[in-house]
Scaffold this motif. Structure first.
Motif, PDB file in Angstrom:
ATOM      1  N   SER A 166       0.859  -1.194   0.000  1.00  0.00           N
ATOM      2  CA  SER A 166       0.000   0.000   0.000  1.00  0.00           C
ATOM      3  C   SER A 166       0.892   1.239   0.000  1.00  0.00           C
ATOM      4  CB  SER A 166      -0.925  -0.001   1.217  1.00  0.00           C
ATOM      5  OG  SER A 166      -0.188  -0.026   2.426  1.00  0.00           O
ATOM      6  N   GLY A 167       0.336   2.362  -0.448  1.00  0.00           N
ATOM      7  CA  GLY A 167       1.155   3.568  -0.567  1.00  0.00           C
ATOM      8  C   GLY A 167       2.338   3.344  -1.495  1.00  0.00           C
ATOM      9  N   GLY A 170       4.787   6.117  -3.061  1.00  0.00           N
ATOM     10  CA  GLY A 170       5.682   6.866  -2.192  1.00  0.00           C
ATOM     11  C   GLY A 170       7.088   6.305  -2.238  1.00  0.00           C
ATOM     12  N   ALA A 191      -2.269   2.834  -4.951  1.00  0.00           N
ATOM     13  CA  ALA A 191      -1.857   4.229  -4.896  1.00  0.00           C
ATOM     14  C   ALA A 191      -3.113   5.086  -4.998  1.00  0.00           C
ATOM     15  CB  ALA A 191      -0.873   4.547  -6.014  1.00  0.00           C
ATOM     16  N   ASN A 232       1.917   0.673   4.591  1.00  0.00           N
ATOM     17  CA  ASN A 232       2.248   2.078   4.776  1.00  0.00           C
ATOM     18  C   ASN A 232       1.051   2.907   5.222  1.00  0.00           C
ATOM     19  OD1 ASN A 232       5.068   2.159   3.934  1.00  0.00           O
ATOM     20  ND2 ASN A 232       4.329   1.708   1.875  1.00  0.00           N
ATOM     21  N   VAL A 233      -0.106   2.269   5.408  1.00  0.00           N
ATOM     22  CA  VAL A 233      -1.362   2.994   5.555  1.00  0.00           C
ATOM     23  C   VAL A 233      -2.062   2.715   6.874  1.00  0.00           C
ATOM     24  CG1 VAL A 233      -3.669   3.280   4.557  1.00  0.00           C
ATOM     25  CG2 VAL A 233      -1.681   3.075   3.047  1.00  0.00           C
ATOM     26  N   SER A 258      -3.110   6.743   7.753  1.00  0.00           N
ATOM     27  CA  SER A 258      -4.559   6.904   7.867  1.00  0.00           C
ATOM     28  C   SER A 258      -4.973   7.389   9.248  1.00  0.00           C
ATOM     29  CB  SER A 258      -5.269   5.583   7.549  1.00  0.00           C
ATOM     30  OG  SER A 258      -4.985   4.611   8.539  1.00  0.00           O
ATOM     31  N   GLY A 333      -1.835  13.768   0.670  1.00  0.00           N
ATOM     32  CA  GLY A 333      -1.566  12.925  -0.486  1.00  0.00           C
ATOM     33  C   GLY A 333      -1.472  13.673  -1.805  1.00  0.00           C
TER      34      GLY A 333
END
Length: 345
Positions: A166-167, A170, A191, A232-233, A258, A333
């Protein structure tokens, strides 16, 4: 030589949600510095060139009564983070005028000039590959180190594994995608915009999707089960990844953006699956793993970046006065790639 301006970005007020430039983070031009005569007391005077803007900066904008992984920013003082600087004067024989140094754990203040006394917090960089200096706070700095150290330590991958990141657009996520693809694994990546999805596909993701317009649940149901999830979230994405994880899956918990700007973070409800499927969660801070893996990182990654074997994308903001907006953009974001502030060329 007369004193010159030493502008800075100070932590002015604790935010309750998103950190706003001019309110919680304030650009201040009231300070000056005499570059030729300011006492160094055995230290090194540096001119800041590049500063790193990272999601975790919001986590540092809290009161001292809040439990945190590191001491929070001090109200009324410059915020700090990783950066690159050039040495103007030195009273340390190991660091010479003209050297370029990267701030490590001790970090650099968000100001134009600074005096460094703790030499365990800086690393002289030769940059024989002639890579842009900004990259040393991105894929060759803390984000790249985070990806490399966490992957090396915890992935325990084997042929045929399915990885979800996730993410993924980045700097950490994009590096993990490429590390996983270099091992021949199937990579699913999420993303937050279509152009970010296109970038993630271009660096090798087998399946990439915009989580704002496509159901994460439907993608993982179709493409899983997962053997590895790089998180990552946090929040609902973590819950969904756990739901579609295979037996003995590994979850590498790297970020929780988040929850950074809310008083009511999402509560993951299916943690019982950790037991039933014998799933392992690994949370880590990159500097804890640096002593074990730094030598391999600095031996291999600069060459891989210089050759294009590991690719990166930067979101470059010019001017220290724009640092506050850059911090907010990362939280919301709006950046695309590693966010950096170029303070001076």
């Amino acid at each position: 030589m007369p004193s010159v301006r030493n502008a800075r970005v100070i932590f002015n007020e604790i935010p309750t949600d998103y950190p706003l430039p001019g309110k919680h983070v304030v650009y201040d031009t009231s300070k000056t510095i005499d570059l030729e005569n300011v006492p160094l007391d055995g230290g090194v005077l540096v001119k800041i060139l590049v500063l790193s803007i990272d999601p975790y900066l919001r986590r540092m904008m809290v009161g001292r009564d809040v439990q945190n992984f590191s001491p929070p920013f001090e109200l009324g003082q410059p915020i700090v983070n990783y950066g690159v600087a050039v040495v103007l004067r030195s009273e340390n024989p190991a660091i010479r005028k003209g050297d370029h140094v990267v701030g490590l754990e001790g970090q650099f203040p968000f100001q134009e000039y600074a005096i460094v006394h703790d030499f365990s917090t800086v690393r002289v960089v030769e940059n024989t590959e002639n890579i842009p200096w900004s990259v040393y706070v991105g894929v060759l700095g803390m984000p790249g180190e985070t990806a490399f150290y966490g992957w090396t330590e915890f992935a325990k991958h084997k042929k045929g594994d399915v990885v979800f990141v996730s993410g993924a657009a980045g700097p950490v996520g994009a590096t993990v995608v490429q590390l996983a693809k270099a091992e021949g694994l199937k990579v699913i990546a999420s993303a937050g915009s279509d152009d970010k999805v296109a970038f993630v596909k271009s660096i090798g993701a087998d399946v990439a999707f915009n989580y704002k317009t496509t159901s994460t649940r439907e993608v993982l149901d179709r493409e899983g089960p997962l053997n590895l999830y790089w998180d990552n979230v946090g929040g609902e994405t973590l819950e969904t990844a756990i739901e579609f994880s295979a037996r003995h899956a590994r979850v590498i918990v790297c970020g929780n953006i988040s929850a950074y700007n809310t008083k009511s973070p999402y509560g993951v409800k299916n943690l019982q699956l950790l037991i039933w499927r014998e799933i392992t969660l690994h949370g880590f801070l990159f500097d804890s793993l640096r002593p074990k893996h730094a030598a391999a990182f600095f031996r291999t990654m600069p060459g891989r970046v210089a050759s294009g074997a590991v690719r990166y994308k930067e979101h470059v903001v010019h001017g220290l006065e724009n640092a506050g907006q850059a911090i907010l953009d990362v939280q919301e974001g709006r950046n695309f790639g590693k966010s950096v502030v170029v303070v001076a060329e």
